[in-house]
Design a protein around this motif. Structure first.
Motif, mmCIF file in Angstrom:
data_model
loop_
_atom_site.group_PDB
_atom_site.id
_atom_site.type_symbol
_atom_site.label_atom_id
_atom_site.label_comp_id
_atom_site.label_asym_id
_atom_site.label_seq_id
_atom_site.Cartn_x
_atom_site.Cartn_y
_atom_site.Cartn_z
ATOM 1 N N ARG A 20 0.733 -1.253 -0.076
ATOM 2 C CA ARG A 20 0.160 -0.004 -0.001
ATOM 3 C C ARG A 20 0.816 1.310 0.050
ATOM 4 N NH1 ARG A 20 -3.560 -1.201 5.324
ATOM 5 N NH2 ARG A 20 -0.899 -1.981 5.784
ATOM 6 N N VAL A 21 1.965 1.161 0.609
ATOM 7 C CA VAL A 21 2.814 2.245 0.699
ATOM 8 C C VAL A 21 3.445 2.459 -0.447
ATOM 9 C CG1 VAL A 21 4.898 3.077 1.836
ATOM 10 C CG2 VAL A 21 3.314 2.078 3.239
ATOM 11 N N ALA A 22 3.639 1.417 -1.061
ATOM 12 C CA ALA A 22 4.665 1.560 -2.453
ATOM 13 C C ALA A 22 3.416 2.084 -3.617
ATOM 14 C CB ALA A 22 4.953 0.123 -3.095
ATOM 15 N N ARG A 23 2.242 1.681 -3.361
ATOM 16 C CA ARG A 23 1.207 2.082 -4.450
ATOM 17 C C ARG A 23 1.281 3.477 -4.387
ATOM 18 N NH1 ARG A 23 -1.326 -2.868 -3.489
ATOM 19 N NH2 ARG A 23 -2.728 -1.927 -1.845
ATOM 20 N N THR A 24 1.046 3.967 -3.246
ATOM 21 C CA THR A 24 1.024 5.663 -2.623
ATOM 22 C C THR A 24 2.232 6.266 -3.295
ATOM 23 O OG1 THR A 24 -0.532 4.890 -0.898
ATOM 24 C CG2 THR A 24 0.572 7.357 -0.991
ATOM 25 N N ARG A 25 3.266 5.821 -3.044
ATOM 26 C CA ARG A 25 4.571 6.655 -3.512
ATOM 27 C C ARG A 25 4.589 6.518 -4.988
ATOM 28 N NH1 ARG A 25 8.615 7.512 -0.189
ATOM 29 N NH2 ARG A 25 10.313 7.388 -1.750
ATOM 30 N N GLN A 26 4.206 5.377 -5.718
ATOM 31 C CA GLN A 26 4.187 5.341 -7.156
ATOM 32 C C GLN A 26 3.257 6.214 -7.838
ATOM 33 O OE1 GLN A 26 6.320 3.515 -9.062
ATOM 34 N NE2 GLN A 26 5.049 4.900 -10.936
ATOM 35 N N ARG A 27 1.762 6.464 -7.281
ATOM 36 C CA ARG A 27 0.920 7.291 -7.491
ATOM 37 C C ARG A 27 1.255 8.781 -7.741
ATOM 38 N NH1 ARG A 27 -2.971 5.054 -4.344
ATOM 39 N NH2 ARG A 27 -3.571 6.917 -3.554
ATOM 40 N N ILE A 28 2.082 8.943 -6.554
ATOM 41 C CA ILE A 28 2.516 10.380 -6.326
ATOM 42 C C ILE A 28 3.648 10.801 -7.420
ATOM 43 C CG2 ILE A 28 4.106 11.994 -4.924
ATOM 44 C CD1 ILE A 28 2.439 10.717 -2.599
ATOM 45 N N ILE A 29 4.522 9.870 -7.645
ATOM 46 C CA ILE A 29 5.641 9.726 -8.773
ATOM 47 C C ILE A 29 5.231 9.954 -10.140
ATOM 48 C CG2 ILE A 29 7.713 8.578 -9.857
ATOM 49 C CD1 ILE A 29 8.365 7.703 -6.853
ATOM 50 N N GLY A 30 3.965 8.948 -10.368
ATOM 51 C CA GLY A 30 3.469 9.082 -11.603
ATOM 52 C C GLY A 30 2.735 10.448 -12.066
ATOM 53 N N ALA A 31 2.098 10.778 -10.937
ATOM 54 C CA ALA A 31 1.406 12.064 -11.068
ATOM 55 C C ALA A 31 2.172 13.300 -11.531
ATOM 56 C CB ALA A 31 0.594 12.509 -9.814
ATOM 57 N N CYS A 32 3.373 13.345 -10.819
ATOM 58 C CA CYS A 32 4.521 14.341 -11.012
ATOM 59 C C CYS A 32 5.050 14.192 -12.512
ATOM 60 C CB CYS A 32 5.470 14.229 -10.047
ATOM 61 S SG CYS A 32 6.979 15.586 -9.939
ATOM 62 N N ARG A 33 5.494 13.027 -12.897
ATOM 63 C CA ARG A 33 5.795 12.670 -14.185
ATOM 64 C C ARG A 33 4.772 13.225 -15.414
ATOM 65 N NH1 ARG A 33 6.633 7.607 -13.706
ATOM 66 N NH2 ARG A 33 8.959 7.483 -13.712
ATOM 67 N N GLU A 34 3.419 12.815 -15.170
ATOM 68 C CA GLU A 34 2.737 13.150 -16.111
ATOM 69 C C GLU A 34 2.464 14.619 -16.091
ATOM 70 O OE1 GLU A 34 -1.141 11.536 -14.846
ATOM 71 O OE2 GLU A 34 -0.464 9.433 -15.223
ATOM 72 N N LEU A 35 2.599 15.584 -15.034
ATOM 73 C CA LEU A 35 2.714 16.840 -15.035
ATOM 74 C C LEU A 35 3.913 17.611 -15.992
ATOM 75 C CD1 LEU A 35 1.310 17.468 -11.392
ATOM 76 C CD2 LEU A 35 0.036 18.123 -13.599
ATOM 77 N N GLU A 80 5.664 16.200 -17.978
ATOM 78 C CA GLU A 80 5.546 15.754 -19.392
ATOM 79 C C GLU A 80 4.714 16.571 -20.114
ATOM 80 O OE1 GLU A 80 4.677 11.437 -19.244
ATOM 81 O OE2 GLU A 80 6.998 11.000 -19.230
ATOM 82 N N SER A 81 3.629 17.020 -19.502
ATOM 83 C CA SER A 81 2.529 17.938 -20.183
ATOM 84 C C SER A 81 2.889 19.316 -20.034
ATOM 85 C CB SER A 81 1.145 17.579 -19.528
ATOM 86 O OG SER A 81 1.200 18.232 -18.163
ATOM 87 N N ASP A 82 4.026 19.685 -19.521
ATOM 88 C CA ASP A 82 4.332 21.108 -19.378
ATOM 89 C C ASP A 82 3.516 21.941 -18.562
ATOM 90 O OD1 ASP A 82 6.865 20.659 -20.659
ATOM 91 O OD2 ASP A 82 5.812 21.162 -22.553
ATOM 92 N N ARG A 83 2.647 21.278 -17.667
ATOM 93 C CA ARG A 83 1.734 22.020 -16.676
ATOM 94 C C ARG A 83 2.618 22.344 -15.458
ATOM 95 N NH1 ARG A 83 -3.865 18.502 -17.123
ATOM 96 N NH2 ARG A 83 -4.217 18.452 -19.136
ATOM 97 N N SER A 84 1.798 23.247 -14.936
ATOM 98 C CA SER A 84 2.401 23.573 -13.503
ATOM 99 C C SER A 84 2.598 22.498 -12.486
ATOM 100 C CB SER A 84 1.660 24.822 -12.975
ATOM 101 O OG SER A 84 2.355 25.310 -11.617
ATOM 102 N N VAL A 85 3.890 22.388 -11.765
ATOM 103 C CA VAL A 85 3.952 21.507 -11.010
ATOM 104 C C VAL A 85 4.111 21.804 -9.468
ATOM 105 C CG1 VAL A 85 5.529 19.439 -10.509
ATOM 106 C CG2 VAL A 85 5.335 20.275 -12.875
ATOM 107 N N THR A 86 2.932 21.767 -9.037
ATOM 108 C CA THR A 86 2.745 22.158 -7.561
ATOM 109 C C THR A 86 2.475 21.015 -6.702
ATOM 110 O OG1 THR A 86 0.497 22.686 -7.800
ATOM 111 C CG2 THR A 86 2.175 24.443 -8.234
ATOM 112 N N VAL A 87 2.336 20.985 -5.414
ATOM 113 C CA VAL A 87 2.034 19.832 -4.474
ATOM 114 C C VAL A 87 0.515 19.948 -4.780
ATOM 115 C CG1 VAL A 87 1.777 19.399 -2.174
ATOM 116 C CG2 VAL A 87 3.826 20.281 -2.787
ATOM 117 N N ALA A 88 -0.126 20.824 -4.917
ATOM 118 C CA ALA A 88 -1.761 20.621 -5.041
ATOM 119 C C ALA A 88 -1.900 20.039 -6.396
ATOM 120 C CB ALA A 88 -2.334 21.995 -5.002
ATOM 121 N N ALA A 89 -1.282 20.427 -7.423
ATOM 122 C CA ALA A 89 -1.756 19.729 -8.722
ATOM 123 C C ALA A 89 -1.210 18.161 -8.768
ATOM 124 C CB ALA A 89 -0.894 20.302 -9.809
ATOM 125 N N ILE A 90 -0.025 17.785 -8.038
ATOM 126 C CA ILE A 90 0.136 16.530 -7.675
ATOM 127 C C ILE A 90 -0.869 15.570 -7.025
ATOM 128 C CG2 ILE A 90 1.946 14.909 -6.704
ATOM 129 C CD1 ILE A 90 4.253 17.018 -7.358
#
Length: 211
Positions: free
Chosen positions: A26-41, A43-53
């Motif tokens: 469960r911990v690994a999945r949570t960390r992976q979701r956060i990392i994946g969200a950051c990568r998507e942002l 790659e899309s050139d969107r603003s990368v903020t904690v709120a957006a992640i």
């Protein structure tokens, strides 16, 4: 007050380090979701903020800060996994492969450069952060730790001082060249970088006979 704050920060960092190596899926999945969200942002050139992640990963801010102190730490976590995975594969190749040592080195460098390109957005983000020098030191330290395993495999009778010095020396040069290439390829292709790095590595690492 500042002393108490420092203690609290140290405790939080200790907790984050424990979560980083936890075996709980469960911990690994949570960390992976956060990392994946950051990568998507990124790659899309969107603003990368904690709120957006947090929004993209569907986690709360408190959950984010439970795992990561800054957005830069997310990038570092993604790249940490890269070095760990590549080091394990290199040791396996050196133990069982029928390739020459030069072939094993090239295979390892090919994997390293492919992985660096796959995580390029994280490298670029981390290097543009205010703590870029700290991040560079972290990457170098991670690679040096991984390389010690390779050095021990090739030079089992060497001293501890040799293991550390050889790994530090090789990691500093390799990371410096790779980060320069990621930021500014300057016409250097992936194959050219592999050729250059292969020529610059210690000859005992590249030319050692198969055992």
């Amino acid at each position: 007050m500042s002393q108490n704050g420092h203690v609290k920060t140290t405790e939080q960092e200790g907790r984050r380090q424990q979560l980083a190596i936890a075996s709980d899926p469960r911990v690994a999945r949570t960390r992976q979701r956060i990392i994946g969200a950051c990568r998507e942002l990124l790659e899309s050139d969107r603003s990368v903020t904690v709120a957006a992640i947090c929004s993209r990963a569907d986690v709360g801010r408190s959950t984010f800060y439970t795992h990561f102190a800054t957005m830069g730490d997310v990038a570092v976590a993604a790249i940490d996994r890269l070095f760990d995975s590549l080091a394990a594969k290199d040791i396996e190749r050196r133990a069982a492969s029928t390739l020459s040592r030069a072939g094993i080195v090239r295979a390892g460098l090919e994997e390293l450069l492919r992985a660096v390109l796959a995580e390029r957005v994280f490298f670029l983000y981390a290097l543009s952060a205010p703590a870029a020098e700290r991040v560079r030191e972290r990457f170098t330290s991670d690679l040096a730790a991984s390389l010690q395993l390779t050095v021990r495999t090739e030079r089992p009778d060497a001293s501890e001082a040799f293991y550390r010095t050889a790994a530090d020396f090789t990691a500093n040069g390799t990371i410096g060249a790779l980060l320069d290439w990621v930021v500014d390829p300057a016409g250097r292709s992936q194959k050219q970088m592999i050729d250059i790095l292969s020529d610059l590595l210690p000859r005992w690492l590249v030319d050692a006979p198969l055992k």
